[in-house]
Design a protein around this motif. Structure first.
Motif, short mmCIF file in Angstrom:
data_model
loop_
_atom_site.label_atom_id
_atom_site.label_comp_id
_atom_site.label_asym_id
_atom_site.label_seq_id
_atom_site.Cartn_x
_atom_site.Cartn_y
_atom_site.Cartn_z
N THR A 56 -43.79 47.61 94.72
CA THR A 56 -43.84 48.93 95.37
C THR A 56 -42.54 49.29 96.08
OG1 THR A 56 -45.04 50.22 97.03
CG2 THR A 56 -44.86 47.88 97.46
N GLY B 256 -44.45 53.14 92.94
CA GLY B 256 -44.68 51.72 92.69
C GLY B 256 -44.41 51.44 91.22
N ALA C 228 -46.01 43.07 96.10
CA ALA C 228 -45.65 44.18 97.00
C ALA C 228 -44.71 43.71 98.12
CB ALA C 228 -46.92 44.80 97.60
N CYS D 194 -52.30 37.90 94.71
CA CYS D 194 -51.39 38.64 95.58
C CYS D 194 -50.49 37.63 96.31
CB CYS D 194 -52.22 39.45 96.57
SG CYS D 194 -51.27 40.61 97.54
N1 PMP Z 1 -50.45 45.81 96.82
C1 PMP Z 1 -50.52 45.35 98.07
C2 PMP Z 1 -50.74 43.91 98.29
C3 PMP Z 1 -50.37 46.22 99.16
O1 PMP Z 1 -50.48 45.76 100.40
C4 PMP Z 1 -50.14 47.59 98.90
C5 PMP Z 1 -49.96 48.59 100.00
N2 PMP Z 1 -50.75 48.51 101.08
C6 PMP Z 1 -50.11 48.02 97.57
C7 PMP Z 1 -50.25 47.11 96.56
C8 PMP Z 1 -49.96 49.46 97.21
O2 PMP Z 1 -48.77 49.99 97.60
P1 PMP Z 1 -48.39 51.49 97.28
O3 PMP Z 1 -49.53 52.15 96.61
O4 PMP Z 1 -48.06 52.09 98.61
O5 PMP Z 1 -47.20 51.38 96.39
#
Ligand code: PMP
Length: 364
Positions: free
Chosen positions: A218, A231, A194, A163
């Motif tokens: 996202t 996303g 994200a 991440c």
């Molecule tokens: N990846 C990360 C690192 C996130 O922080 C988030 C949201 N908290 C998501 C994915 C998922 O995002 P979403 O499902 O809202 O598109």
């Protein structure tokens, strides 16, 4: 009714608290609450999106389009890739994580996550019988411990989650390290971007050379559409087409589709949001650094992780005191890889950050 054995082992997921929930629990007015808990865009949605949704309301008795080529084209152009390299999730990037389980996991498979990181990976993949193998994020340096990932790769490893910027620490992963991991495995390496817009750095270019990378993104963060749940994943056409085979057909609603398409055209909103949030983040970091009780980590995202142990309170205690005063931040005490002395604060509007800082002074 006989259920699957794995269901007994799954604890309900606890997402960040909602404004409605807090208003009710603490007897506060909804409009007085400042939400700095879920890394949303504090400026609200693009006005153009609101207009577009209004104009499309009369069509909601119809099923959504299953062919969303316009949106894929727009995302492809935003990301500098081709349409056949894109899959769009109608429950946000979370849906894409779930599709990874459906597409790649056999019971007993392993996936590696450097901890602390986004907690939903484990929750989404457990039902498929996958086992989380923890690697480590060096919290002092706010850097990935790349060797801890390389050491954990076995022939059972199916997925590796990197991440960057990392939620909840805000640190970035070096491209060199991502390459090293990609070269050390045939497992699928998911680079979760994200929050990439706040860092100004992407790893999409690695798609050209590596067949085993998937970029996850996202519309919930800078694009201001967390409530619309959109996303996307970017990977090579073969992986994307396999994932499409197991995707719910109509998960992207008509209104989410139109919202996503419209915000990508609103370049000014996107640019202004990024600039504003980065400026606001630097202000918040500076102010948090002035507290002798706090150690904030330098962040490339729209949130700041703060070590609060010198306050003499736990994160749960501080969060509770803030909640009573109408401010929601994230208590990270239940995050794997952190102890009970960390809070994550989403960068808000400048005046919201100021209110938070004043309230912190009051309660310390
Ligand atoms: N990846 C990360 C690192 C996130 O922080 C988030 C949201 N908290 C998501 C994915 C998922 O995002 P979403 O499902 O809202 O598109």
């Amino acid at each position: 009714v006989k259920k699957r054995k794995i269901i007994e082992k799954i604890n309900p997921y606890v997402p960040g608290k909602s404004i409605e929930e807090i208003a009710k629990k603490y007897g506060l007015k909804k409009n007085d609450i400042i939400k700095l808990g879920s890394n949303e865009n504090p400026l609200g949605p693009s006005p153009k999106v609101i207009d577009a949704i209004k104009q499309n309301l009369h069509e909601i008795h119809r099923y959504p389009e299953s062919n969303i080529n316009d949106l894929k084209k727009a995302i492809a152009s935003y990301s500098g890739v081709s349409e056949n390299e894109i899959i769009v999730g109608g429950d946000g990037a979370d849906e894409i994580i779930d599709l990874l389980g459906k597409t790649f996991i056999e019971p007993g498979d392993e996936f590696i996550v450097p901890l602390p990181s986004y907690t939903y990976y484990e929750y989404a993949l457990k039902p498929y019988g996958a086992k989380l193998v923890p690697a480590s994020w060096d919290i002092k340096k706010n850097k990935l411990n790349v060797d801890s990932v390389l050491e954990k790769i076995t022939n059972k490893t199916k997925l590796i989650f990197l991440c960057s910027p990392n939620n909840p620490t805000g640190g970035l992963i070096d491209k060199k390290e991502i390459k090293k991991i990609l070269e050390s495995t045939s497992a699928l390496v998911i680079v979760d971007e994200a929050y990439f817009e706040f860092a100004g750095i992407s790893n999409v270019d690695l798609l050209e050379k590596y067949p085993n990378i998937l970029i996850l993104r996202t519309f919930s963060k800078v694009l201001g559409l967390a409530g619309m749940r959109v996303g996307y994943g970017i990977s090579n056409p073969e992986i994307i087409s396999d994932m499409h085979k197991v995707k719910p057909i109509f998960s992207l609603t008509r209104l989410s589709y139109i919202a996503a398409l419209t915000v990508l055209k609103d370049k000014k909103y996107i640019r202004n949001s990024i600039n504003y949030i980065i400026k606001s983040r630097e202000y918040l970091y500076k102010e948090l650094s002035k507290f002798k009780e706090f150690k904030p980590l330098k962040s490339h995202a729209n949130f700041i992780l703060v070590d609060i142990r010198d306050s003499g309170m736990t994160s749960t205690e501080i969060c509770e005191k803030l909640l009573k005063r109408g401010i929601i931040v994230r208590d990270c005490s239940s995050f794997r890889g952190l102890d009970e002395y960390w809070i994550r604060i989403t960068v808000g509007k400048i005046e919201e950050n100021k209110k938070l800082i004043d309230t912190l002074k009051e309660i310390l």
